[in-house]
Write a protein that holds these residues in place. Structure first.
Motif, PDB file in Angstrom:
ATOM      1  N   GLN A  57      -0.002   9.449 -21.259  1.00  0.00           N
ATOM      2  CA  GLN A  57      -0.769  10.549 -21.849  1.00  0.00           C
ATOM      3  C   GLN A  57      -2.049  10.808 -21.049  1.00  0.00           C
ATOM      4  OE1 GLN A  57      -1.524   9.486 -25.914  1.00  0.00           O
ATOM      5  NE2 GLN A  57       0.544  10.004 -26.596  1.00  0.00           N
TER       6      GLN A  57
ATOM      7  N   ASP B 184      -2.544  10.089 -17.835  1.00  0.00           N
ATOM      8  CA  ASP B 184      -2.175  10.685 -16.547  1.00  0.00           C
ATOM      9  C   ASP B 184      -1.851  12.165 -16.699  1.00  0.00           C
ATOM     10  OD1 ASP B 184      -2.545   8.237 -15.354  1.00  0.00           O
ATOM     11  OD2 ASP B 184      -0.412   7.718 -15.315  1.00  0.00           O
ATOM     12  N   GLN B 185      -1.119  12.523 -17.741  1.00  0.00           N
ATOM     13  CA  GLN B 185      -0.784  13.926 -17.972  1.00  0.00           C
ATOM     14  C   GLN B 185      -2.039  14.760 -18.241  1.00  0.00           C
ATOM     15  OE1 GLN B 185       2.041  13.684 -21.186  1.00  0.00           O
ATOM     16  NE2 GLN B 185       3.799  13.572 -19.796  1.00  0.00           N
ATOM     17  N   ALA B 186      -2.957  14.210 -19.003  1.00  0.00           N
ATOM     18  CA  ALA B 186      -4.195  14.942 -19.287  1.00  0.00           C
ATOM     19  C   ALA B 186      -5.008  15.139 -18.013  1.00  0.00           C
ATOM     20  CB  ALA B 186      -5.014  14.202 -20.339  1.00  0.00           C
TER      21      ALA B 186
ATOM     22  N   ILE C 258      -3.831  15.293 -14.936  1.00  0.00           N
ATOM     23  CA  ILE C 258      -3.128  16.288 -14.113  1.00  0.00           C
ATOM     24  C   ILE C 258      -3.392  17.691 -14.648  1.00  0.00           C
ATOM     25  CG2 ILE C 258      -0.817  17.149 -13.516  1.00  0.00           C
ATOM     26  CD1 ILE C 258       0.038  14.176 -13.320  1.00  0.00           C
ATOM     27  N   ASN C 259      -3.323  17.841 -15.963  1.00  0.00           N
ATOM     28  CA  ASN C 259      -3.603  19.149 -16.567  1.00  0.00           C
ATOM     29  C   ASN C 259      -5.034  19.603 -16.274  1.00  0.00           C
ATOM     30  OD1 ASN C 259      -1.040  19.359 -17.608  1.00  0.00           O
ATOM     31  ND2 ASN C 259      -1.609  18.595 -19.633  1.00  0.00           N
ATOM     32  N   LEU C 260      -5.978  18.671 -16.323  1.00  0.00           N
ATOM     33  CA  LEU C 260      -7.369  19.007 -16.032  1.00  0.00           C
ATOM     34  C   LEU C 260      -7.532  19.440 -14.577  1.00  0.00           C
ATOM     35  CD1 LEU C 260     -10.348  19.097 -16.943  1.00  0.00           C
ATOM     36  CD2 LEU C 260     -10.513  16.706 -16.232  1.00  0.00           C
ATOM     37  N   LYS C 261      -6.937  18.684 -13.660  1.00  0.00           N
ATOM     38  CA  LYS C 261      -7.046  19.030 -12.237  1.00  0.00           C
ATOM     39  C   LYS C 261      -6.381  20.377 -11.950  1.00  0.00           C
ATOM     40  CE  LYS C 261      -7.468  14.340 -10.513  1.00  0.00           C
ATOM     41  NZ  LYS C 261      -6.868  13.253  -9.749  1.00  0.00           N
ATOM     42  N   ASN C 262      -5.212  20.599 -12.555  1.00  0.00           N
ATOM     43  CA  ASN C 262      -4.536  21.884 -12.351  1.00  0.00           C
ATOM     44  C   ASN C 262      -5.367  23.036 -12.917  1.00  0.00           C
ATOM     45  OD1 ASN C 262      -2.381  20.680 -11.082  1.00  0.00           O
ATOM     46  ND2 ASN C 262      -1.086  20.636 -12.908  1.00  0.00           N
ATOM     47  N   GLY C 263      -5.965  22.822 -14.058  1.00  0.00           N
ATOM     48  CA  GLY C 263      -6.810  23.854 -14.659  1.00  0.00           C
ATOM     49  C   GLY C 263      -8.026  24.167 -13.796  1.00  0.00           C
TER      50      GLY C 263
ATOM     51  N   GLN D 141      -8.224  23.715 -10.526  1.00  0.00           N
ATOM     52  CA  GLN D 141      -7.760  24.424  -9.330  1.00  0.00           C
ATOM     53  C   GLN D 141      -7.477  25.893  -9.639  1.00  0.00           C
ATOM     54  OE1 GLN D 141      -4.390  22.216  -7.936  1.00  0.00           O
ATOM     55  NE2 GLN D 141      -5.642  20.622  -6.963  1.00  0.00           N
ATOM     56  N   THR D 142      -6.882  26.154 -10.784  1.00  0.00           N
ATOM     57  CA  THR D 142      -6.629  27.533 -11.189  1.00  0.00           C
ATOM     58  C   THR D 142      -7.939  28.287 -11.356  1.00  0.00           C
ATOM     59  OG1 THR D 142      -4.626  26.836 -12.326  1.00  0.00           O
ATOM     60  CG2 THR D 142      -5.514  28.976 -12.943  1.00  0.00           C
TER      61      THR D 142
END
Length: 146
Positions: A123, A125-127, A129-134, A136-137
């Motif tokens: 959980q 790690d997924q959070a 990754i979601n934060l980093k992707n957000g 970057q977006t």
């Protein structure tokens, strides 16, 4: 939306990395640890069931034997002391089987705790990754806006 991106500290969000999970703060994990402790106590109780037991009891009383009650007449005291010893001789192996079953339950709890820790890490790690992707977006959209 009332919030603005300038209100959020994006630099602090970018610096978040290598977070760890404190399993002890999760209620599910605390419940599992309590269950583990209870199982350990159950094993200890069953193992100590084969020990000899010594017990005792004492009582003191007084009785009045006249036909009419008069508290100032003679009372007849009585007392008793009882001591006992219980030595388990044979239990048909039941206690040993119960201890083995409790140890298996303890192993199941340990496996469940390991799976739960892995789930918590996943959980996290997924959070991340979601934060980093957000982020970057957000940076991409900021460049497009500029």
């Amino acid at each position: 939306l009332k919030d603005k991106l300038t209100d959020v500290d994006l630099v602090a969000l970018k610096l978040i990395d290598n977070q760890t999970v404190d399993y002890g703060n999760r209620i599910e994990y605390q419940v599992l640890q309590s269950q583990r402790r209870l199982t350990e106590l159950d094993i200890e109780s069953k193992q100590k069931g084969s020990l000899p037991k010594v017990f005792g009891q004492a009582s003191l009383a007084a009785s009045h034997g006249n036909q009419r009650f008069n508290p100032f007449e003679r009372w007849f005291p009585t007392s008793a002391v009882t001591l006992g010893l219980q030595i388990p001789i044979y239990d048909s192996g039941l206690r040993n089987i119960q201890v083995q079953q409790s140890k298996l339950n303890l192993a199941k709890i340990d496996l469940g705790a390991s799976a739960m820790r892995q789930g918590f890490d996943l959980q996290l790690d997924q959070a991340m990754i979601n934060l980093k992707n957000g982020l970057q977006t957000l940076e991409t959209q900021q460049r497009n806006l500029d």
